[in-house]
Design an enzyme around this catalytic site. Structure first.
Site, PDB file in Angstrom:
ATOM      1  N   GLU A 193     -10.547   4.362   3.858  1.00 21.10           N
ATOM      2  CA  GLU A 193      -9.936   5.156   3.410  1.00 21.10           C
ATOM      3  C   GLU A 193     -10.102   5.054   1.662  1.00 21.10           C
ATOM      4  O   GLU A 193     -10.242   3.691   1.059  1.00 21.10           O
ATOM      5  CB  GLU A 193      -8.280   4.576   3.281  1.00 21.10           C
TER       6      GLU A 193
ATOM      7  N   ASP B 217      -9.155   0.590   2.260  1.00 24.86           N
ATOM      8  CA  ASP B 217      -7.937   0.136   3.215  1.00 24.86           C
ATOM      9  C   ASP B 217      -8.523   0.781   4.664  1.00 24.86           C
ATOM     10  O   ASP B 217      -7.891   1.541   5.259  1.00 24.86           O
ATOM     11  CB  ASP B 217      -6.535   0.319   2.782  1.00 24.86           C
TER      12      ASP B 217
ATOM     13  N   GLU C 168      -9.162  13.038   7.857  1.00 25.17           N
ATOM     14  CA  GLU C 168      -9.162  14.309   6.968  1.00 25.17           C
ATOM     15  C   GLU C 168     -10.475  14.958   7.288  1.00 25.17           C
ATOM     16  O   GLU C 168     -10.520  16.239   7.433  1.00 25.17           O
ATOM     17  CB  GLU C 168      -8.784  14.186   5.812  1.00 25.17           C
TER      18      GLU C 168
ATOM     19  N   HIS D 254      -3.267  14.279   0.696  1.00 17.19           N
ATOM     20  CA  HIS D 254      -3.464  13.474   1.968  1.00 17.19           C
ATOM     21  C   HIS D 254      -2.177  13.569   2.605  1.00 17.19           C
ATOM     22  O   HIS D 254      -2.391  13.629   3.922  1.00 17.19           O
ATOM     23  CB  HIS D 254      -3.668  11.924   1.523  1.00 17.19           C
TER      24      HIS D 254
ATOM     25  N   GLN E  67      -3.472   2.764  14.921  1.00 23.16           N
ATOM     26  CA  GLN E  67      -2.454   3.134  13.890  1.00 23.16           C
ATOM     27  C   GLN E  67      -1.517   3.848  14.774  1.00 23.16           C
ATOM     28  O   GLN E  67      -0.123   3.721  14.537  1.00 23.16           O
ATOM     29  CB  GLN E  67      -2.920   3.376  12.902  1.00 23.16           C
TER      30      GLN E  67
ATOM     31  N   THR F 110      -9.247  -5.223   4.344  1.00 26.82           N
ATOM     32  CA  THR F 110      -9.137  -4.375   3.082  1.00 26.82           C
ATOM     33  C   THR F 110     -10.204  -4.793   2.176  1.00 26.82           C
ATOM     34  O   THR F 110     -10.269  -5.903   1.864  1.00 26.82           O
ATOM     35  CB  THR F 110      -7.919  -4.461   2.565  1.00 26.82           C
TER      36      THR F 110
ATOM     37  N   THR G  70      -4.593   6.472   0.361  1.00 32.31           N
ATOM     38  CA  THR G  70      -5.785   7.477   0.419  1.00 32.31           C
ATOM     39  C   THR G  70      -5.732   8.322  -0.785  1.00 32.31           C
ATOM     40  O   THR G  70      -4.547   9.098  -0.951  1.00 32.31           O
ATOM     41  CB  THR G  70      -5.800   8.265   1.721  1.00 32.31           C
TER      42      THR G  70
ATOM     43  N   LYS H  87      -4.134  -1.752  10.234  1.00 35.20           N
ATOM     44  CA  LYS H  87      -4.733  -2.014   9.042  1.00 35.20           C
ATOM     45  C   LYS H  87      -4.936  -3.199   8.733  1.00 35.20           C
ATOM     46  O   LYS H  87      -5.597  -3.402   7.533  1.00 35.20           O
ATOM     47  CB  LYS H  87      -3.315  -1.437   8.099  1.00 35.20           C
TER      48      LYS H  87
ATOM     49  N   ARG I  31       2.275  16.719  12.662  1.00 43.49           N
ATOM     50  CA  ARG I  31       3.732  17.377  12.808  1.00 43.49           C
ATOM     51  C   ARG I  31       3.757  18.830  12.818  1.00 43.49           C
ATOM     52  O   ARG I  31       4.716  19.457  13.219  1.00 43.49           O
ATOM     53  CB  ARG I  31       4.565  16.819  11.844  1.00 43.49           C
TER      54      ARG I  31
ATOM     55  N   ASP J  85       0.715  -1.258  -0.005  1.00 43.71           N
ATOM     56  CA  ASP J  85       0.050   0.007  -0.168  1.00 43.71           C
ATOM     57  C   ASP J  85       0.957   1.202   0.023  1.00 43.71           C
ATOM     58  O   ASP J  85       1.703   1.523   0.886  1.00 43.71           O
ATOM     59  CB  ASP J  85      -0.700   0.127   1.408  1.00 43.71           C
TER      60      ASP J  85
ATOM     61  N   TYR K 145       2.649   2.922  15.034  1.00 38.85           N
ATOM     62  CA  TYR K 145       3.345   3.169  13.836  1.00 38.85           C
ATOM     63  C   TYR K 145       4.699   3.653  13.988  1.00 38.85           C
ATOM     64  O   TYR K 145       5.587   3.429  13.064  1.00 38.85           O
ATOM     65  CB  TYR K 145       2.553   4.241  12.941  1.00 38.85           C
TER      66      TYR K 145
ATOM     67  N   GLU L 209      -9.347   4.518  -1.789  1.00 37.50           N
ATOM     68  CA  GLU L 209      -8.158   3.972  -2.666  1.00 37.50           C
ATOM     69  C   GLU L 209      -8.427   3.548  -4.025  1.00 37.50           C
ATOM     70  O   GLU L 209      -9.669   2.950  -4.171  1.00 37.50           O
ATOM     71  CB  GLU L 209      -7.319   3.296  -1.620  1.00 37.50           C
TER      72      GLU L 209
ATOM     73  N   ARG M 273      -7.749   4.150  13.524  1.00 39.03           N
ATOM     74  CA  ARG M 273      -6.530   5.413  13.730  1.00 39.03           C
ATOM     75  C   ARG M 273      -6.009   5.420  15.075  1.00 39.03           C
ATOM     76  O   ARG M 273      -4.891   5.945  15.037  1.00 39.03           O
ATOM     77  CB  ARG M 273      -7.081   6.770  13.453  1.00 39.03           C
TER      78      ARG M 273
ATOM     79  N   PHE N 171       1.363   5.504  -0.510  1.00 42.23           N
ATOM     80  CA  PHE N 171       1.019   6.751   0.229  1.00 42.23           C
ATOM     81  C   PHE N 171       1.466   8.024  -0.668  1.00 42.23           C
ATOM     82  O   PHE N 171       2.257   8.824  -0.660  1.00 42.23           O
ATOM     83  CB  PHE N 171       2.038   6.875   1.587  1.00 42.23           C
TER      84      PHE N 171
END
Length: 427
Positions: free
Chosen positions: A203, A237, A368, A137, A244, A261, A354, A257, A146, A130, A248, A205, A241, A132
């Protein structure tokens, strides 16, 4: 002259003769799976078409690829065989060709109402990765976690980021998804939370289905990587959250995850999508030479996500996006996947990650859309920050042609509660 099928196809159908996506189905319970193509509201049984000797070209005449329980053998044959099959099927299904149209017995056996068959996973998926690949996104996630000073890590603009997913938990559209359990961030001085996920998300995708693979140690050139992609499916997917976010660092997604799926049953070929090719966004800085494409393209595929909230009957559209928003193309993704010598195999799945657009109404997940639960999303008569038990999520995708559609049907799944735990220490 516009190509037209003798099979009646509604103008709004996703499956006209210009599409002919491939899937695998059972005609009735207990029967053997077999490959088929969608045409209007029908499935054409390719095993019977092959048995009748109607695939008479050099690549398919003596092949048993349509007498298989999945499409792996067919997709592994490569683009010449795919083109031969498409040409043959479009001719057989055209309104001017009598071979199938006027053969009442074969037509009645081989053309089955879609509502009466059971759709299965179209390929045996050996491996699943998968990516990114959406800049919008990536930026939104970075802003949330961040801050604006480092919203997107510098390496993201040089390398298609991905992680290795779990192929065993990929399921076909319509399969219920059990709410996963796991650990979440501790609060204050407590131990980590353990229990059913409190931040379950979808998600939006798509995923590329690998055709011919590559030998171990031999990368695929980015400018021929399209020959290694059979087609695309819709993909959800599902993501927990809270699980995760706790797990992660430092190795990336795992239990948040791998619980499920969902993919759509029909693989739309790149040949069917070619009229909808769209120039990919300019990449700055320019990618390294092994990722530099002579013709860098995405596809103009309109995507939509709807939710039917638990206890409600009507679906509410929550986002509209488009595959053309991807920063890293599906061909770059495949080429990068193999640059270290990794060998892909027929039936492998490569998710896009995503697919978010630049506007809030085009964001591709609840993380989001609700900005990590800070603002509730208004649905018909209710609100959501994340998915609740009983909610059903429906993904659709479609290309708009001149008087016809090339679509993917639906990719749906309903959330059901976590079952009671047995023989597990909870305290």
């Amino acid at each position: 002259m516009v190509l037209k099928s003798f099979v009646e196809v509604h103008p709004d159908s996703h499956f006209p003769i210009q599409n002919l996506p491939y899937g695998v189905f059972k005609p009735e319970p207990g029967s053997e799976p077999r490959p088929g193509v969608a045409i209007g509201d029908y499935v054409l049984d390719l095993s019977l078409i092959a048995l009748a000797g109607l695939f008479d070209g050099p690549y398919l005449k003596n092949s048993d690829c349509f007498n298989q329980p999945n499409l792996n053998k067919f997709v592994g044959l490569g683009r010449p065989a795919w083109k031969e099959a498409r040409t043959t099927l479009q001719k057989l299904l055209s309104d001017s060709e009598p071979t199938l149209r006027d053969n009442t017995s074969l037509r009645q056996k081989a053309l089955l109402p879609m509502v009466k068959v059971q759709m299965l996973l179209p390929v045996a998926i050996g491996d699943y990765s998968d990516f990114f690949a959406s800049k919008h996104h990536a930026r939104n996630c970075g802003l949330m976690f961040r801050g604006p000073e480092n919203a997107i890590n510098p390496n993201w603009f040089h390398i298609p980021i991905a992680y290795h997913g779990r192929a065993s938990s990929i399921v076909i559209s319509g399969t219920d998804i059990i709410r996963p359990r796991g650990q979440g961030h501790p609060t204050a001085n407590s131990l980590p939370y353990f229990g059913p996920s409190r931040k379950l998300d979808f998600e939006l995708e798509m995923a590329a289905v690998v055709g011919p693979g590559n030998e171990l140690g031999k990368p695929v050139d980015v400018n021929v990587s399209a020959d290694h992609i059979f087609g695309l499916v819709l993909m959800n997917d599902w993501s927990a959250r809270d699980i995760q976010a706790w797990e992660y660092m430092p190795l990336g997604p795992f239990l948040g995850k791998s619980f499920g799926t969902t993919i759509s049953p029909w693989i739309v070929t790149l040949d069917a999508l070619e009229p909808f090719a769209f120039d990919a966004p300019e990449q700055n800085p320019p990618p390294l030479p092994y990722l530099a494409e002579k013709n860098s393209k995405n596809y103009d595929i309109s995507l939509q996500v709807s939710i039917i909230p638990a206890g409600h009957e009507d679906a509410c559209t929550v986002t509209r996006s488009n595959l053309k928003h991807l920063y890293w193309t599906i061909t770059q993704q495949l080429a990068h996947h193999t640059i270290n010598g990794c060998n892909l195999r027929p039936g492998d799945l490569l998710g896009t990650g995503t697919i978010s657009g630049p506007e809030p109404e085009s964001y591709g997940c609840l993380l989001e859309l609700t900005w990590n639960g800070q603002k509730a999303l208004s649905l018909t008569g209710t609100t959501r920050t994340f998915l609740e038990d009983g909610d059903e999520v429906i993904l659709t995708g479609c290309c708009k042609g001149d008087g016809y559609n090339v679509g993917f049907g639906e990719c749906s799944g309903k959330i059901i509660p976590s079952p009671p735990l047995k023989h597990v220490e909870l305290s």
